[in-house]
Write an enzyme that holds these catalytic residues in place. Structure first.
Site, PDB file in Angstrom:
ATOM      1  N   LYS A  16       7.007 -36.573  32.582  1.00  0.00           N
ATOM      2  CA  LYS A  16       6.111 -37.727  32.621  1.00  0.00           C
ATOM      3  C   LYS A  16       6.742 -38.848  33.452  1.00  0.00           C
ATOM      4  O   LYS A  16       6.124 -39.406  34.338  1.00  0.00           O
ATOM      5  CB  LYS A  16       5.842 -38.201  31.189  1.00  0.00           C
ATOM      6  CG  LYS A  16       4.958 -39.417  31.112  1.00  0.00           C
ATOM      7  CD  LYS A  16       4.767 -39.838  29.663  1.00  0.00           C
ATOM      8  CE  LYS A  16       4.103 -41.198  29.611  1.00  0.00           C
ATOM      9  NZ  LYS A  16       4.063 -41.746  28.252  1.00  0.00           N
TER      10      LYS A  16
ATOM     11  N   GLU B 135      18.036 -34.141  33.114  1.00  0.00           N
ATOM     12  CA  GLU B 135      18.108 -32.689  32.938  1.00  0.00           C
ATOM     13  C   GLU B 135      17.050 -31.978  33.785  1.00  0.00           C
ATOM     14  O   GLU B 135      17.317 -30.974  34.457  1.00  0.00           O
ATOM     15  CB  GLU B 135      17.888 -32.314  31.461  1.00  0.00           C
ATOM     16  CG  GLU B 135      18.972 -32.793  30.512  1.00  0.00           C
ATOM     17  CD  GLU B 135      18.668 -34.157  29.906  1.00  0.00           C
ATOM     18  OE1 GLU B 135      17.991 -34.983  30.581  1.00  0.00           O
ATOM     19  OE2 GLU B 135      19.108 -34.412  28.780  1.00  0.00           O
TER      20      GLU B 135
ATOM     21  N   GLY C 231       5.058 -38.111  25.497  1.00  0.00           N
ATOM     22  CA  GLY C 231       5.513 -36.759  25.809  1.00  0.00           C
ATOM     23  C   GLY C 231       5.267 -35.777  24.668  1.00  0.00           C
ATOM     24  O   GLY C 231       4.799 -34.654  24.873  1.00  0.00           O
ATOM     25  N   ARG C 232       5.552 -36.198  23.435  1.00  0.00           N
ATOM     26  CA  ARG C 232       5.445 -35.264  22.299  1.00  0.00           C
ATOM     27  C   ARG C 232       4.007 -35.015  21.873  1.00  0.00           C
ATOM     28  O   ARG C 232       3.767 -34.226  20.960  1.00  0.00           O
ATOM     29  CB  ARG C 232       6.299 -35.774  21.137  1.00  0.00           C
ATOM     30  CG  ARG C 232       5.972 -37.192  20.697  1.00  0.00           C
ATOM     31  CD  ARG C 232       7.066 -37.748  19.790  1.00  0.00           C
ATOM     32  NE  ARG C 232       6.845 -39.144  19.425  1.00  0.00           N
ATOM     33  CZ  ARG C 232       7.222 -40.180  20.154  1.00  0.00           C
ATOM     34  NH1 ARG C 232       7.824 -40.005  21.299  1.00  0.00           N
ATOM     35  NH2 ARG C 232       7.009 -41.421  19.740  1.00  0.00           N
TER      36      ARG C 232
ATOM     37  N   GLU D  76      10.905 -38.029  16.340  1.00  0.00           N
ATOM     38  CA  GLU D  76      10.888 -39.015  17.424  1.00  0.00           C
ATOM     39  C   GLU D  76       9.802 -40.058  17.146  1.00  0.00           C
ATOM     40  O   GLU D  76       9.941 -41.224  17.490  1.00  0.00           O
ATOM     41  CB  GLU D  76      10.649 -38.323  18.781  1.00  0.00           C
ATOM     42  CG  GLU D  76      10.957 -39.226  19.965  1.00  0.00           C
ATOM     43  CD  GLU D  76      11.079 -38.471  21.282  1.00  0.00           C
ATOM     44  OE1 GLU D  76      12.199 -38.052  21.640  1.00  0.00           O
ATOM     45  OE2 GLU D  76      10.062 -38.299  21.963  1.00  0.00           O
TER      46      GLU D  76
ATOM     47  N   HIS E  62      17.046 -14.900   3.645  1.00  0.00           N
ATOM     48  CA  HIS E  62      18.334 -14.200   3.588  1.00  0.00           C
ATOM     49  C   HIS E  62      19.463 -15.046   4.160  1.00  0.00           C
ATOM     50  O   HIS E  62      20.571 -14.548   4.367  1.00  0.00           O
ATOM     51  CB  HIS E  62      18.233 -12.869   4.348  1.00  0.00           C
ATOM     52  CG  HIS E  62      17.173 -11.968   3.782  1.00  0.00           C
ATOM     53  ND1 HIS E  62      17.388 -11.182   2.675  1.00  0.00           N
ATOM     54  CD2 HIS E  62      15.877 -11.793   4.121  1.00  0.00           C
ATOM     55  CE1 HIS E  62      16.268 -10.527   2.380  1.00  0.00           C
ATOM     56  NE2 HIS E  62      15.343 -10.885   3.250  1.00  0.00           N
TER      57      HIS E  62
ATOM     58  N   LYS F 220      21.329 -41.926  26.798  1.00  0.00           N
ATOM     59  CA  LYS F 220      21.084 -41.569  28.205  1.00  0.00           C
ATOM     60  C   LYS F 220      21.883 -42.491  29.113  1.00  0.00           C
ATOM     61  O   LYS F 220      22.475 -42.056  30.107  1.00  0.00           O
ATOM     62  CB  LYS F 220      19.592 -41.744  28.544  1.00  0.00           C
ATOM     63  CG  LYS F 220      18.668 -40.742  27.908  1.00  0.00           C
ATOM     64  CD  LYS F 220      17.254 -40.963  28.457  1.00  0.00           C
ATOM     65  CE  LYS F 220      16.213 -40.218  27.663  1.00  0.00           C
ATOM     66  NZ  LYS F 220      14.844 -40.523  28.050  1.00  0.00           N
TER      67      LYS F 220
HETATM   68  O1  F6P Z   1      14.241 -38.851  25.844  1.00  0.00           O
HETATM   69  C1  F6P Z   1      13.107 -38.632  25.096  1.00  0.00           C
HETATM   70  C2  F6P Z   1      11.933 -38.314  25.971  1.00  0.00           C
HETATM   71  O2  F6P Z   1      11.502 -39.468  26.613  1.00  0.00           O
HETATM   72  C3  F6P Z   1      10.816 -37.679  25.168  1.00  0.00           C
HETATM   73  O3  F6P Z   1      10.026 -38.590  24.521  1.00  0.00           O
HETATM   74  C4  F6P Z   1      10.113 -36.913  26.222  1.00  0.00           C
HETATM   75  O4  F6P Z   1       9.261 -35.953  25.674  1.00  0.00           O
HETATM   76  C5  F6P Z   1      11.278 -36.335  26.975  1.00  0.00           C
HETATM   77  O5  F6P Z   1      12.247 -37.356  26.963  1.00  0.00           O
HETATM   78  C6  F6P Z   1      10.988 -35.910  28.382  1.00  0.00           C
HETATM   79  O6  F6P Z   1      10.549 -36.971  29.163  1.00  0.00           O
HETATM   80  P1  F6P Z   1       9.879 -36.752  30.570  1.00  0.00           P
HETATM   81  O7  F6P Z   1       8.633 -35.985  30.381  1.00  0.00           O
HETATM   82  O8  F6P Z   1       9.619 -38.131  31.101  1.00  0.00           O
HETATM   83  O9  F6P Z   1      10.850 -36.003  31.441  1.00  0.00           O
END
Ligand code: F6P
Length: 544
Positions: free
Chosen positions: A203, A209, A263-264, A349, A381, A507
């Protein structure tokens, strides 16, 4: 719209009455069971093993009714800026693509959502027909790789794995999320770059990453395309709300995201493109329709019949009245293996907050519990011993299927009987007297010691979801029910369920540390770090 800042009522009278009884007694009450078992479309919710009687249920339900939750709910559906710390609307419900009986989102939002779905449909259909060139992508695709993290990974991953029965032939789906280079390396070994389509989902388009892994894949594909950037770009679709950054990065196709979707909460948008590539656009629209059914239910059912309200009541009772600190989610469906991690992000979150957004004052009761879990029966288990006889009480959520997609009836009946047995055993337990009667040999003392160890206190609450079957529709409905529970808990706890400032600090520090690891010759000025961090950086550098 915000809920009251008062502490939740303690429901003292109900809590002390219930403390004197147990689930073994409570589950005998048929009328109570009836009230706590409710259906929505393909989903039966059985909350009758929660430690509430009818009087307590009514007391919490009436309290919720007094908080203005319906107005708060409507404000969300209508696109009011309820995410106040970011001054944003919260419109993931608008993403259900017009499947609602009574859409409430502003018309311009509905239009841009519909347009994005149509654009996604064009790409997906072209790829499925082997005609990717017609839409600016590579021609034949065998593998689709979703690169993203958090909400840009967990929802699509959950749905793609859950709906394997619905996958179209000829396309394999993969998820690359962590920045651990082993994951990217292992995945590239398995794939043919010439036939690989990458969906780069971010987003913000600013997530370390995702951009790093995207770059690794771009270099790999660029090499395979003989350094031809234009050809390489045909392997990439980006999904983002940050157009400028995407254009700089250079993907051939961009699908939109909007700031009114967190995002979530975003799997319903083009963030779920990998779902559509896996199951086709019809399946994707069925998923949206399932979520829309849950939306309509949440907006129209009275609290007593409203599944998200009942789920929120159970959570409030366990967390705020009984003081439990975690909740375990145990799907008795291998295909739902990713549900616990998906819910971890959705719930923790969203609800991992400690202040009221309007004035920054501390919330007066506990907010989100730890959410965890894994599939049954395997979990039985591994850690169920502690859930039955440990000193902590952990409420559970069991998820089962009435009709599986496979023909192995005996397997299914064994699986489901285990689910039902766990819910029963946790709630009913085994009394000392029952255990003593089983200890037939030995001295009085030995019989006592054995019986004590074989006693189950029981009285451990759980909720059961039974899905008629696992389809795009029922999965969409299930996830949306959880989304609405989260919304309601945010309202009741008086916190903003739609921002996530708490992940930013780590971060920032990671970006400060990175140069001290990356530069082989010079670690730079380590005095900016605390002693523990400094020592670890030095230890890592000394062992390279
Ligand atoms: O660091 C948390 C977060 O902002 C989440 O809320 C989000 O889903 C994820 O990182 C990924 O963010 P993006 O879609 O901006 O890469």
């Amino acid at each position: 719209m915000e809920s009251k800042h008062d502490r939740l009522p303690s429901f003292e009278e109900h809590a002390s009455r219930l403390a004197a009884t147990n689930l073994r007694a409570l589950v005998q009450d048929e009328a109570r069971g009836e009230r706590l078992r409710r259906r929505m479309g393909p989903i039966l919710l059985d909350a009758s093993r929660q430690k509430l009687d009818i009087a307590a249920l009514d007391a919490v339900g009436e309290y919720i009714e007094s908080t203005g939750w319906k107005a708060a709910r409507d404000a969300m559906f209508e696109g009011k800026h309820i995410n106040t710390s970011e001054d944003r609307a919260v419109l993931h419900t608008a993403l259900r693509g017009g499947a609602s009986r009574n859409p409430a989102a502003p018309a311009d939002v509905r239009k841009e959502v519909a347009d994005a779905l149509d654009k996604m449909e064009t790409l997906v259909n072209a790829v499925h027909k082997g005609e990717g060139e017609s839409v600016g992508l590579i021609g034949r695709v065998t593998d689709v790789v979703n690169i993203g993290i958090g909400g840009s990974d967990l929802g699509p991953r959950l749905a793609v794995h859950a709906l394997e029965q619905f996958h179209v032939d000829g396309i394999n789906s993969h998820f690359l999320t962590n920045v651990d280079g082993q994951a990217a390396t292992d995945l590239m070994k398995k794939l043919d770059p010439a036939r690989t389509l990458v969906i780069l989902v971010s987003k913000s388009f600013n997530t370390q990453e995702t951009l790093l892994n995207g770059g690794v894949f771009r270099n790999w594909i660029l090499k395979a395309e003989g350094g031809d950037e234009a050809k390489a770009s045909k392997h990439f679709i980006a999904v983002s709300s940050n157009d400028e950054a995407v254009h700089k990065w250079g993907a051939s196709q961009v699908l939109p995201m909007w700031d009114y979707v967190g995002g979530r909460y975003s799997l319903w948008s083009a963030v779920g493109a990998s779902i559509a590539f896996a199951i086709g656009m019809k399946g994707f629209r069925d998923l949206l329709a399932g979520a829309a059914e849950a939306d309509d239910h949440f907006r129209s059912a009275e609290w007593k019949d409203n599944l998200p309200v009942l789920l929120a009541i159970a959570e409030i009772w366990n967390r705020n009245i009984l003081g439990t600190t975690s909740r375990a989610v145990i799907p008795y469906v291998d295909a739902l293996v990713d549900l616990p991690s998906y819910l971890q992000q959705l719930e923790m979150e969203s609800l991992g907050k400690h202040v009221h957004p309007s004035d920054g004052s501390e919330v007066k009761q506990a907010s989100v519990p730890v959410v965890w879990g894994s599939i049954g029966t395997n979990a039985q288990h591994a850690y169920f011993q502690a859930l039955h006889q440990g000193t902590d009480i952990v409420p559970l959520e069991f998820i089962g299927l009435v009709k599986p997609a496979h023909p192995l009836r005996e397997n299914q009946d064994v699986l489901t009987s285990n689910l039902l047995a766990q819910a029963a055993a946790l709630s009913l337990g085994k009394t000392y007297e029952e255990a003593l009667a089983e200890a037939k040999t030995g001295t009085e003392e030995e019989r006592h010691a054995l019986a004590a160890q074989r006693t189950f206190k029981g009285d451990r609450p759980s909720t059961v979801f039974m899905l008629d079957s696992l389809t795009p529709h029922s999965l969409g409905a299930l996830i949306a029910l959880y989304e609405h529970k989260v919304f309601l808990l945010g309202h009741l706890w008086g916190i903003n369920a739609f921002d996530q400032w708490g992940v930013e600090l780590g971060k920032t520090i990671a970006k400060q540390i990175y140069p001290s690891l990356a530069n082989d010759k010079d670690a730079g000025d380590l005095s900016q770090f605390d002693g523990a961090t400094r020592a670890l950086i030095q230890a890592i550098r000394s062992r390279r």
